[in-house]
Design an enzyme around this catalytic site. Structure first.
Site, mmCIF file in Angstrom:
data_model
loop_
_atom_site.group_PDB
_atom_site.id
_atom_site.type_symbol
_atom_site.label_atom_id
_atom_site.label_comp_id
_atom_site.label_asym_id
_atom_site.label_seq_id
_atom_site.Cartn_x
_atom_site.Cartn_y
_atom_site.Cartn_z
ATOM 1 N N HIS A 1 18.791 2.881 -67.064
ATOM 2 C CA HIS A 1 18.130 1.673 -66.631
ATOM 3 C C HIS A 1 16.817 2.231 -66.045
ATOM 4 O O HIS A 1 15.646 1.530 -66.491
ATOM 5 C CB HIS A 1 18.781 1.015 -65.418
ATOM 6 N N HIS B 1 24.236 4.321 -59.247
ATOM 7 C CA HIS B 1 23.406 5.425 -59.538
ATOM 8 C C HIS B 1 23.265 6.062 -57.926
ATOM 9 O O HIS B 1 22.905 5.401 -56.995
ATOM 10 C CB HIS B 1 22.233 5.435 -60.169
#
Length: 268
Positions: free
Chosen positions: A38, A85
């Protein structure tokens, strides 16, 4: 994106531990975390958009770079906030995209020219992504990374083939770079943009549904498996062609069929 997805399955770094991280998404253990794709996508899309549009529209470059930095930062922070993350994941993802952009920027024009003029472009766009997807790193358990990678490469390949078709058969001259001022938003512009969006998204959804059903039905019939067998549909000989054909068709329709439909309906 292929580099980022493959790196995840080669490095095999796990997602952040919970606790202390509070995970707001359910698909946390389906794939590994390093690097954040992303973050890679947000950084690449935002900064390349600014760099590619500076010759087309008159706007302060610094303002565009600030907007790209703001957008990519928001995406990176959202991945940390949702527990998907670590800070290191998003930093590495962003840095990889910056490095690739810096390396590729000097040859953008050459690649663009080859993509719309070379007769080998369609063959290249079909063969190379399929070879990469069929040779994707194997894991001990099923991961959606191969399917996601095939989806991305398929859509990109279909879009590039669409640009090639537009240049070869619909508009046989390259559009010269012309500097335009960014237009003010008017009711007419907003209504036209809304109509273009609705037509485009409608074509994409119809294309996806038709091609998905036809492709998946044909592959399941060919390999003699049930349409309801999720495990069979995750096998490489079904998943890769099914995803690739479906999303390359979407990319092709979005770059060829949708603009032709806009022209036919007078949506300019």
């Amino acid at each position: 994106m292929y580099i980022g997805q493959v790196s995840k399955d080669l490095l095999k770094w796990p997602r952040p531990c919970s606790p202390p991280v509070i995970k707001l998404e359910e698909r946390t253990t389906a794939e590994y975390g390093m690097p954040s794709t992303h973050a890679m996508a947000a950084t690449a899309i935002s900064f390349t958009f600014v760099l590619a549009s500076t010759d087309q529209y008159k706007f302060p470059l610094m303002l565009g770079l600030m907007g790209a930095f703001f957008f990519s930062t928001l995406v990176c922070l959202s991945r940390i906030y949702t527990g998907m993350h670590t800070v290191l994941d998003v930093m590495v993802g962003s840095l990889v995209s910056v490095l690739l952009t810096v390396v590729m920027y000097p040859v953008w024009d050459v690649i663009d020219h080859l993509m719309v003029t070379s007769p080998l472009c369609p063959v290249f766009c079909i063969v190379v992504p399929l070879v990469l997807c069929y040779n994707y790193p194997k894991l001990d358990y099923y991961s959606p990374t191969r399917a996601d990678t095939t989806t991305i490469l398929g859509a990109g390949a279909g879009a590039i083939i669409g640009f090639w078709i537009n240049h070869q058969y619909i508009s046989n001259t390259l559009i010269e770079a012309v500097s335009h001022s960014v237009p003010f938003f008017t009711n007419e512009i907003l209504l036209t943009a809304l109509a273009q969006f609705l037509v485009g998204i409608g074509v994409v959804l119809v294309t996806r549904q038709i091609i998905k059903n036809v492709t998946l039905t044909s592959l399941c019939f060919w390999y003699d498996v049930s349409m309801d067998d999720c495990g069979a549909k995750q096998q490489v000989n079904i998943e890769v062609p099914y995803k690739y054909i479906t999303y390359s068709s979407i990319g092709l329709s979005a770059t060829v069929l949708v603009p032709l439909l806009h022209r036919f309906l007078g949506l300019y």
